[in-house]
Design a protein around this motif. Structure first.
Motif, short mmCIF file in Angstrom:
data_model
loop_
_atom_site.label_atom_id
_atom_site.label_comp_id
_atom_site.label_asym_id
_atom_site.label_seq_id
_atom_site.Cartn_x
_atom_site.Cartn_y
_atom_site.Cartn_z
N LYS A 7 47.61 40.41 46.10
CA LYS A 7 46.19 40.25 45.16
C LYS A 7 46.03 41.47 44.53
O LYS A 7 46.20 42.64 45.09
N GLY A 151 33.63 38.76 44.19
CA GLY A 151 34.31 39.35 45.15
C GLY A 151 35.40 38.55 45.75
O GLY A 151 36.19 38.87 46.71
N ASP A 154 39.79 38.10 47.10
CA ASP A 154 40.37 38.36 48.01
C ASP A 154 40.30 37.35 49.13
O ASP A 154 41.42 37.00 49.91
MG MG Z 1 37.12 43.06 44.69
#
Ligand code: MG
Ligand code: ASP
Length: 406
Positions: A7, A151, A154
């Motif tokens: 990632k 975010g 992830d």
């Molecule tokens: Mg991040």
């Protein structure tokens, strides 16, 4: 053949040059004989810019349209990365969340992944093709585009690694691992070589921004080994896996979180109603302390400043039901915490925290103590000093650590 999920976060794909560099990283893994599935974030701060544009047009943009907008960011980076790989002679295909079979709940802007139908990815991988999946997005059973919360890439990568039974999920970012404190605050931080899922979960929840806490939860549940490392260097990163090694240090890090508000409600007796009102409105209440005398109670709790307006509106709207006398709000606070699996068997660590902060004349406003952490609410203006003090008292400063990795 081994399969890894890699990632790459926003800074790692922040420019065309960076994307080309990331392509080289992927090619290295491919040339080592690994199958690679890649997850990307949107380029640099482009998600923030999209949010800004939405806010210029509407104070409260519809969540559905926000998802449609924000999901576009990852589509730019994924297609550019596929082009970079193809131009370097490596077959690659980019897929949106929906093309990749990432099914989510029907909640806009903070959906959870319910399952991933991996057939399409598996077919491509079996043909030797590098698959690049847009992070942070999915689709509901009704065909609506969703995002997973800021975010969230992830989580996409860990969920994909879990569904595909990958050997490892590598999270590439702009720092070279998980540190004993925020490197911007403590110059003497050291990199942690290995930590357990539980420790990482506490660190992420208590303020370490390096990994999204939901991703860590997902990794723990599915036993996905994680490595956090830099896309800018070749250093080994931090491995996050398994249970706690009892031989390790009592404390694995010091974290902090700013923008905390303490609210005290004076003289009332409706504690249960208070918290059910707040929970129903998704207000994230953190520490709670109460102090009773006779039948009336003073209760204090902390929230993030982002929830302050909404919380005060709710309290005012329910003043008769809650029958309180007064509300006192204290802004400008922060939370500093020490985290470690060894705290459960070392209660003296809490005393060490209080003594160290007292020696620095740092006033502690509230405390919360659990098996894996000791957290103190302090004035935000002295957060950095508090973090540095605890970091040094618990022996993390690199110059004190013989043979430390940093
Ligand atoms: Mg991040
Ligand atoms: N691009 C999204 C964000 O900025 C998701 C991510 O980066 O993980 O929040």
């Amino acid at each position: 053949m081994s399969l890894i999920v890699q990632k790459f976060g926003g800074t790692s794909v922040g420019s065309v040059e960076r994307i080309s560099h990331v392509a080289e990283r992927i090619i290295e893994a491919k040339n080592e004989g690994k199958d690679v599935v890649v997850v990307v974030s949107a380029m640099g701060n482009s998600t923030d810019s999209l949010v800004d544009m939405a806010k210029q047009l509407s104070q409260h943009p519809p969540d559905r349209e926000l998802d449609m907008l924000l999901a576009s960011g990852e589509q730019i980076s994924m297609s550019l990365l596929a082009m970079a790989l193809v131009s370097k002679g490596y077959p690659a295909v980019s897929l949106t969340g929906w093309q990749a079979g990432i099914m989510t709940e029907s909640v806009h802007t903070k959906a959870r992944i319910v399952r991933i139908d991996t057939d399409r990815i598996v077919n491509l991988v079996n043909k030797g093709i590098i698959v690049i999946v847009a992070g942070f997005q999915g689709i509901t059973e009704d065909g609506e585009v969703t995002t997973l919360g800021r975010g969230g890439s992830d989580t996409t990568s860990v969920a994909l690694a879990a569904s595909m039974k990958a050997d490892m999920c590598e999270i590439y970012t702009d720092v070279s691992g998980v540190y004993s404190a925020d490197p911007r605050v403590v110059p003497t931080v050291r990199k942690l070589v290995r930590i357990s899922f539980d420790e990482m979960l506490e660190l992420a929840t208590l303020g370490a921004a390096v990994l999204h806490s939901r991703a860590v939860e997902c990794a723990k549940k599915n036993n996905v080994r994680l490595m956090v490392r830099s896309s800018f260097t070749n250093e080994a990163g931090t491995i996050i896996e398994g249970d706690v090694d009892m031989e390790e240090k009592v404390v694995c890090g010091v974290t902090h979180k700013n923008n905390i508000v303490k609210i005290t409600i004076k003289r009332f007796d409706a504690l249960a109603s208070l918290f059910s009102i707040l929970v129903k409105s998704h207000i994230d209440v953190d520490m709670i302390t109460q102090c009773s005398n006779e039948s009336l109670t003073d209760v204090s709790f902390t929230i993030s400043i982002a929830d302050l307006g909404c919380t005060l509106d709710l309290l005012k709207a329910n003043k008769t039901r809650l029958a309180f006398e007064e509300i006192v709000t204290e802004v400008g606070l922060a939370k500093v915490s020490i985290v470690g699996a060894g705290l459960v068997s070392n209660p003296e660590a809490a005393a060490k925290v209080f003594t160290a902060l007292a020696a620095e004349y740092i006033a502690i406003k509230m405390v919360s103590n659990s098996e894996m952490k000791v957290s103190c609410i302090i004035p935000e203006s002295i957060t950095e000093r508090a973090v540095r003090t605890l970091h040094s008292v618990f022996g993390f400063d690199v110059q004190q650590m013989a043979g430390a990795v940093h």
